[in-house]
Design a protein around this motif. Sequence first.
Motif, PDB file in Angstrom:
ATOM      1  N   ASN A   1       0.010   1.021  -8.926  1.00  0.00           N
ATOM      2  CA  ASN A   1       1.185   0.400  -8.298  1.00  0.00           C
ATOM      3  C   ASN A   1       2.106  -0.215  -9.347  1.00  0.00           C
ATOM      4  OD1 ASN A   1       0.146   1.092  -5.801  1.00  0.00           O
ATOM      5  ND2 ASN A   1       0.415  -0.932  -4.909  1.00  0.00           N
ATOM      6  N   THR A   2       2.360   0.518 -10.416  1.00  0.00           N
ATOM      7  CA  THR A   2       3.122  -0.011 -11.545  1.00  0.00           C
ATOM      8  C   THR A   2       4.204   0.969 -11.962  1.00  0.00           C
ATOM      9  OG1 THR A   2       1.188  -1.250 -12.325  1.00  0.00           O
ATOM     10  CG2 THR A   2       2.966  -0.887 -13.901  1.00  0.00           C
ATOM     11  N   VAL A   3       5.338   0.413 -12.314  1.00  0.00           N
ATOM     12  CA  VAL A   3       6.441   1.200 -12.862  1.00  0.00           C
ATOM     13  C   VAL A   3       6.787   0.609 -14.223  1.00  0.00           C
ATOM     14  CG1 VAL A   3       8.207  -0.177 -11.680  1.00  0.00           C
ATOM     15  CG2 VAL A   3       8.726   2.162 -12.383  1.00  0.00           C
ATOM     16  N   TYR A   4       7.179   1.482 -15.145  1.00  0.00           N
ATOM     17  CA  TYR A   4       7.428   1.095 -16.526  1.00  0.00           C
ATOM     18  C   TYR A   4       8.852   1.455 -16.930  1.00  0.00           C
ATOM     19  CZ  TYR A   4       2.309   1.301 -16.437  1.00  0.00           C
ATOM     20  OH  TYR A   4       0.991   1.139 -16.101  1.00  0.00           O
TER      21      TYR A   4
ATOM     22  N   ILE B   1      13.117   6.344 -10.291  1.00  0.00           N
ATOM     23  CA  ILE B   1      12.152   7.433 -10.320  1.00  0.00           C
ATOM     24  C   ILE B   1      11.656   7.686  -8.909  1.00  0.00           C
ATOM     25  CG2 ILE B   1      10.275   5.814 -10.906  1.00  0.00           C
ATOM     26  CD1 ILE B   1       9.034   8.143 -12.555  1.00  0.00           C
ATOM     27  N   SER B   2      11.659   8.942  -8.522  1.00  0.00           N
ATOM     28  CA  SER B   2      11.245   9.304  -7.166  1.00  0.00           C
ATOM     29  C   SER B   2       9.724   9.348  -7.063  1.00  0.00           C
ATOM     30  CB  SER B   2      11.822  10.668  -6.799  1.00  0.00           C
ATOM     31  OG  SER B   2      11.129  11.690  -7.514  1.00  0.00           O
ATOM     32  N   THR B   3       9.250   9.537  -5.857  1.00  0.00           N
ATOM     33  CA  THR B   3       7.811   9.643  -5.651  1.00  0.00           C
ATOM     34  C   THR B   3       7.237  10.839  -6.398  1.00  0.00           C
ATOM     35  OG1 THR B   3       8.212  10.908  -3.634  1.00  0.00           O
ATOM     36  CG2 THR B   3       7.943   8.529  -3.406  1.00  0.00           C
TER      37      THR B   3
ATOM     38  N   SER C   1       8.931   5.441 -15.951  1.00  0.00           N
ATOM     39  CA  SER C   1       7.741   6.173 -15.530  1.00  0.00           C
ATOM     40  C   SER C   1       6.976   5.323 -14.525  1.00  0.00           C
ATOM     41  CB  SER C   1       6.848   6.510 -16.738  1.00  0.00           C
ATOM     42  OG  SER C   1       6.418   5.329 -17.390  1.00  0.00           O
ATOM     43  N   ARG C   2       5.985   5.930 -13.887  1.00  0.00           N
ATOM     44  CA  ARG C   2       5.222   5.198 -12.874  1.00  0.00           C
ATOM     45  C   ARG C   2       3.770   5.649 -12.875  1.00  0.00           C
ATOM     46  NH1 ARG C   2       8.140   6.297  -7.442  1.00  0.00           N
ATOM     47  NH2 ARG C   2       6.392   5.107  -6.559  1.00  0.00           N
TER      48      ARG C   2
ATOM     49  N   SER D   1       0.809  -1.221   0.000  1.00  0.00           N
ATOM     50  CA  SER D   1       0.000   0.000   0.000  1.00  0.00           C
ATOM     51  C   SER D   1       0.835   1.261   0.000  1.00  0.00           C
ATOM     52  CB  SER D   1      -0.926  -0.008   1.216  1.00  0.00           C
ATOM     53  OG  SER D   1      -0.160  -0.078   2.411  1.00  0.00           O
ATOM     54  N   ALA D   2       2.134   1.128   0.296  1.00  0.00           N
ATOM     55  CA  ALA D   2       2.981   2.310   0.382  1.00  0.00           C
ATOM     56  C   ALA D   2       3.723   2.597  -0.918  1.00  0.00           C
ATOM     57  CB  ALA D   2       3.975   2.141   1.527  1.00  0.00           C
ATOM     58  N   PHE D   3       3.303   1.995  -2.027  1.00  0.00           N
ATOM     59  CA  PHE D   3       4.013   2.148  -3.299  1.00  0.00           C
ATOM     60  C   PHE D   3       4.262   3.605  -3.638  1.00  0.00           C
ATOM     61  CE2 PHE D   3       5.398   0.974  -7.490  1.00  0.00           C
ATOM     62  CZ  PHE D   3       4.943   1.991  -8.328  1.00  0.00           C
ATOM     63  N   SER D   4       3.285   4.451  -3.398  1.00  0.00           N
ATOM     64  CA  SER D   4       3.379   5.842  -3.842  1.00  0.00           C
ATOM     65  C   SER D   4       4.486   6.614  -3.129  1.00  0.00           C
ATOM     66  CB  SER D   4       2.042   6.553  -3.642  1.00  0.00           C
ATOM     67  OG  SER D   4       1.721   6.603  -2.269  1.00  0.00           O
TER      68      SER D   4
END
Length: 114
Positions: free
Chosen positions: A76-79, A51-53, A70-71, A27-30
């Motif tokens: 909850n996904t990063v690319y 990539i930072s928050t 990118s995110r 839940s803390a992905f962001s």
Amino acid sequence: QVQFVESGGGLVQAGGSLSLSCAASGSAFSIWTMGWYRQAPGKQRELVAHISTGGSTNYADSVKGRFTISRDNAKNTVYLQMNSLKPEDTAVYYCNGKPSYPKWGQGTQVTVSS
């Protein structure tokens, strides 16, 4: 428990493109800085982009200008968009936090043929 599931790898010719995705649980992905790492045969795992928050990005010199991280915090996904691929980009690609969490995903294989 934090888990990462990478996808999108494959076989491509030099000069081609691939787009990788990584779904993260937690839940803390962001609030995590996220990174893409890679490990080539016989080499240590290396950080290629993070990539930072807030969306600030950094790249290894070897991929700068060719890769884009990118995110999407809602998913909850990063690319990782990879263009102008080179044979030396061949590796297993992983995502993780930066600093990394102890448990790594299975990674996704990227193979670039010359």
